[in-house]
Design a protein around this motif. Structure first.
Motif, mmCIF file in Angstrom:
data_model
loop_
_atom_site.group_PDB
_atom_site.id
_atom_site.type_symbol
_atom_site.label_atom_id
_atom_site.label_comp_id
_atom_site.label_asym_id
_atom_site.label_seq_id
_atom_site.Cartn_x
_atom_site.Cartn_y
_atom_site.Cartn_z
ATOM 1 N N VAL A 23 -2.057 2.401 -4.743
ATOM 2 C CA VAL A 23 -2.012 3.695 -4.073
ATOM 3 C C VAL A 23 -3.258 3.818 -3.211
ATOM 4 O O VAL A 23 -4.385 3.789 -3.716
ATOM 5 C CB VAL A 23 -1.928 4.852 -5.092
ATOM 6 C CG1 VAL A 23 -1.980 6.200 -4.378
ATOM 7 C CG2 VAL A 23 -0.651 4.729 -5.921
ATOM 8 N N THR A 24 -3.053 3.917 -1.911
ATOM 9 C CA THR A 24 -4.171 3.966 -0.973
ATOM 10 C C THR A 24 -4.358 5.329 -0.327
ATOM 11 O O THR A 24 -5.370 5.560 0.326
ATOM 12 C CB THR A 24 -3.993 2.917 0.138
ATOM 13 O OG1 THR A 24 -2.731 3.146 0.780
ATOM 14 C CG2 THR A 24 -4.040 1.503 -0.423
ATOM 15 N N ARG B 80 0.848 -1.196 0.000
ATOM 16 C CA ARG B 80 0.000 0.000 0.000
ATOM 17 C C ARG B 80 0.882 1.243 0.000
ATOM 18 O O ARG B 80 1.643 1.459 0.934
ATOM 19 C CB ARG B 80 -0.912 0.011 1.218
ATOM 20 C CG ARG B 80 -1.798 -1.206 1.317
ATOM 21 C CD ARG B 80 -2.555 -1.237 2.640
ATOM 22 N NE ARG B 80 -1.620 -1.175 3.754
ATOM 23 C CZ ARG B 80 -1.927 -0.778 4.995
ATOM 24 N NH1 ARG B 80 -3.165 -0.417 5.290
ATOM 25 N NH2 ARG B 80 -1.022 -0.763 5.944
ATOM 26 N N TYR B 81 0.763 2.041 -1.052
ATOM 27 C CA TYR B 81 1.579 3.242 -1.203
ATOM 28 C C TYR B 81 0.804 4.499 -0.864
ATOM 29 O O TYR B 81 -0.376 4.622 -1.194
ATOM 30 C CB TYR B 81 2.044 3.398 -2.653
ATOM 31 C CG TYR B 81 3.157 2.476 -3.059
ATOM 32 C CD1 TYR B 81 4.483 2.841 -2.902
ATOM 33 C CD2 TYR B 81 2.871 1.235 -3.615
ATOM 34 C CE1 TYR B 81 5.505 1.995 -3.290
ATOM 35 C CE2 TYR B 81 3.883 0.379 -4.007
ATOM 36 C CZ TYR B 81 5.197 0.765 -3.844
ATOM 37 O OH TYR B 81 6.201 -0.070 -4.229
ATOM 38 N N GLY B 82 1.504 5.446 -0.261
ATOM 39 C CA GLY B 82 1.012 6.802 -0.097
ATOM 40 C C GLY B 82 1.870 7.713 -0.947
ATOM 41 O O GLY B 82 3.089 7.521 -1.031
ATOM 42 N N VAL C 141 5.879 5.100 1.358
ATOM 43 C CA VAL C 141 5.540 6.458 0.956
ATOM 44 C C VAL C 141 6.491 6.909 -0.146
ATOM 45 O O VAL C 141 7.689 6.654 -0.075
ATOM 46 C CB VAL C 141 5.644 7.428 2.158
ATOM 47 C CG1 VAL C 141 5.420 8.863 1.733
ATOM 48 C CG2 VAL C 141 4.669 7.047 3.242
ATOM 49 N N ALA D 171 -8.511 6.052 -3.230
ATOM 50 C CA ALA D 171 -7.451 6.450 -2.300
ATOM 51 C C ALA D 171 -7.991 7.511 -1.342
ATOM 52 O O ALA D 171 -8.805 8.358 -1.724
ATOM 53 C CB ALA D 171 -6.242 6.989 -3.064
ATOM 54 N N VAL E 9 -0.905 3.100 4.790
ATOM 55 C CA VAL E 9 0.176 2.870 3.832
ATOM 56 C C VAL E 9 1.289 2.018 4.448
ATOM 57 O O VAL E 9 1.510 2.023 5.655
ATOM 58 C CB VAL E 9 0.760 4.202 3.313
ATOM 59 C CG1 VAL E 9 -0.314 5.020 2.629
ATOM 60 C CG2 VAL E 9 1.414 5.008 4.408
ATOM 61 N N ASP E 10 1.965 1.283 3.558
ATOM 62 C CA ASP E 10 3.156 0.523 3.939
ATOM 63 C C ASP E 10 4.422 1.245 3.501
ATOM 64 O O ASP E 10 5.495 1.024 4.055
ATOM 65 C CB ASP E 10 3.139 -0.859 3.266
ATOM 66 C CG ASP E 10 1.887 -1.646 3.602
ATOM 67 O OD1 ASP E 10 1.564 -1.746 4.807
ATOM 68 O OD2 ASP E 10 1.225 -2.147 2.679
#
Length: 86
Positions: A31-32, A6-8, A70, A52, A67-68
């Motif tokens: 992308v969350t 999970r990306y920010g 960034v 998102a 997120v995991d």
């Protein structure tokens, strides 16, 4: 296969949108969360990453637990401030 990373994205302007495309191409992430103080940039990025969560302040994104990893895609001269802000 494991769960998607999970990306920010901090900074939802043109560079942030390029990173959204790259994350999609890699295929193992989603992308969350998006953070940008400029609503038009958030709206443009959200169109590329439907669902998102959006934040006007990057600190709220970091505290969200959504997120995991960034990606800092703010202007180059602001990276240090983003990384060191309380």
């Amino acid at each position: 296969m494991g769960r998607e990373l999970r990306y920010g994205i901090i900074g939802a302007g043109s560079m942030g949108r390029e990173h959204i495309v790259n994350i999609k191409v890699m295929g193992d992430g989603v992308v969350t969360a998006l953070a940008d103080p400029h609503q038009a940039s958030l709206d443009a990025s959200l169109a590329m990453a439907p669902g998102a969560a959006t934040f006007s302040d990057h600190r709220a994104l970091l505290e969200s637990g959504l997120v995991d990893a960034v990606v800092v895609a703010t202007p180059n001269d602001t990276h240090a401030a983003v990384l060191t802000s309380p």
